[in-house]
Design an enzyme around this catalytic site. Structure first.
Site, short mmCIF file in Angstrom:
data_model
loop_
_atom_site.label_atom_id
_atom_site.label_comp_id
_atom_site.label_asym_id
_atom_site.label_seq_id
_atom_site.Cartn_x
_atom_site.Cartn_y
_atom_site.Cartn_z
N ASP A 79 0.92 -1.13 0.03
CA ASP A 79 0.09 0.06 0.01
C ASP A 79 0.96 1.28 0.07
O ASP A 79 1.73 1.60 0.70
CB ASP A 79 -0.78 0.08 1.20
CG ASP A 79 -1.99 0.74 1.19
OD1 ASP A 79 -2.46 1.15 0.28
OD2 ASP A 79 -2.32 1.39 2.54
N GLU A 133 -2.55 6.29 -8.06
CA GLU A 133 -3.45 7.09 -7.44
C GLU A 133 -3.64 8.55 -8.08
O GLU A 133 -2.60 8.99 -8.62
CB GLU A 133 -2.98 7.24 -5.99
CG GLU A 133 -3.93 8.13 -5.17
CD GLU A 133 -3.49 8.06 -3.57
OE1 GLU A 133 -3.40 6.64 -3.24
OE2 GLU A 133 -3.69 8.78 -2.91
N HIS A 217 -9.87 4.85 -0.73
CA HIS A 217 -8.79 4.54 0.44
C HIS A 217 -9.81 5.37 1.72
O HIS A 217 -10.47 6.04 1.36
CB HIS A 217 -7.82 5.27 0.04
CG HIS A 217 -6.60 4.27 -0.44
ND1 HIS A 217 -5.44 4.19 -0.08
CD2 HIS A 217 -6.89 4.01 -1.89
CE1 HIS A 217 -5.00 3.54 -1.01
NE2 HIS A 217 -5.70 3.30 -1.83
N SER A 220 -12.16 3.88 6.95
CA SER A 220 -12.73 4.07 8.33
C SER A 220 -13.37 5.55 8.27
O SER A 220 -13.10 6.40 7.93
CB SER A 220 -11.50 4.20 9.24
OG SER A 220 -10.53 3.03 8.95
N THR A 242 -7.56 2.67 10.28
CA THR A 242 -7.60 3.19 11.42
C THR A 242 -8.62 2.43 12.51
O THR A 242 -8.42 2.36 13.55
CB THR A 242 -8.18 4.78 11.25
OG1 THR A 242 -7.26 5.27 10.34
CG2 THR A 242 -8.02 5.53 12.45
#
Ligand code: 13P
Length: 293
Positions: A79, A133, A217, A220, A242
């Site tokens: 990642d 990305e 992404h 959380s 997280t």
């Protein structure tokens, strides 16, 4: 089953596969047992910091052993690699997926290094899943005060199209209001409610690059309703870190407080592993990947 096949199946079936980040081998265990219980494909992720701690070759070896034992479709993803070298290290160690994050670079430089990453990874293994990305993703995987997403942070659908054409990545991490980490609205604790996503922007991006696997992404703290809508609009991979970190460390703290005399690590760690597993199960259920092996 390779990563490309796993995400193609998710794209067709309109569900998302969770990427859960790990720092240690017992985290891998928590995630894989949850996935096995729910018969779900799963992605194990390691950031550069996490990878440095667990070891690149060690993470690859551990996942390989678990994969054989659990008989599940499991992807291991490097990642947020910030350099070509970092990607190369993961590919050479046997990772089945890599994410090059060139979002701090200029568009041209991001295209150039991402293309280099695709060429290297695909030459080594044509089935290796490569993620790029585009857009500016704020925050990190911790609990923090308010983070303001600005319109210029969001991924541009036009640029996304050009990026895919020029790099040939399989997946794209996009910014549609998502942030890394969870927000706390007061000093009293974690609110776990991040701001809503810009779903119209997501729709535009999906229409511009309909074949690309879209990655969210900063999963959380994202409201469940937004997660469900984002999956309907084409998100096939959602990264969670997280919430796992919070569940693990809060439970660990609690166990040590309640049993200060305990010194057996496997007893101290077991409840924290269980807490992490519960979060993974909730997310698998939310993402719709339950029973999809
Ligand atoms: P969260 O920590 O916000 O879940 O984000 C994780 C992530 O996106 C890892 O790449």
């Amino acid at each position: 089953m390779n990563g490309i096949h796993i995400l193609k199946k998710a794209q067709k079936g309109k569900y998302a596969v969770g990427q859960f980040n790990v720092s240690t081998d017992e985290h891998i265990k928590a995630i894989i047992i949850a996935a096995k219980d729910l018969k779900s494909p799963v992605i194990i992720g390691t950031s550069e910091g996490e990878r440095k701690f667990i070891g690149t070759k060690q993470a690859a070896a551990l996942v390989e052993v678990w994969q054989k034992e659990a008989g599940l479709p499991i992807i291991l993803n490097a990642d947020h690699c910030k350099t070509f070298e970092s990607v190369k290290q993961a590919v050479d160690a046997g990772y089945s997926a890599v994410h090059f994050d060139g979002s701090v670079l200029s568009f041209e430089e991001n295209v150039k290094v991402t293309k280099q990453v695709v060429d290297y990874a695909k030459k080594k293994n044509p089935e290796l899943l490569v993620e790029g990305e585009l857009g500016y993703l704020r925050g990190e995987s911790v609990v923090h005060k308010k983070i303001k997403v600005k319109p210029k942070d969001l991924t541009s659908p036009e640029q996304a199209k050009e990026f895919i054409e020029k790099t040939g990545v399989d997946s794209l991490a996009i910014v549609v209001g998502n942030i890394h980490g969870v927000e706390t609205k007061s000093d009293l604790g974690t609110d776990m409610k991040n701001p809503p996503l810009y779903l119209d922007k997501l729709r535009e991006i999906q229409q511009a690059i309909p074949k690309t696997f879209l990655v969210l992404h900063g999963g959380s703290g994202t409201p469940d309703e937004d997660i469900k809508k984002a999956i309907k609009l084409g998100i096939v991979k959602i990264n969670i870190n997280t919430e796992l970190r919070i569940a693990y460390s809060e439970e660990l703290e609690e166990t040590i407080k309640e049993h200060p005399e305990e010194i057996k690590p496997y007893k101290i760690l077991a409840p924290a592993v269980e807490a992490m597993k519960e979060v993974v199960e909730e997310k698998i259920d939310l993402f719709g990947s339950k029973g999809k092996i």
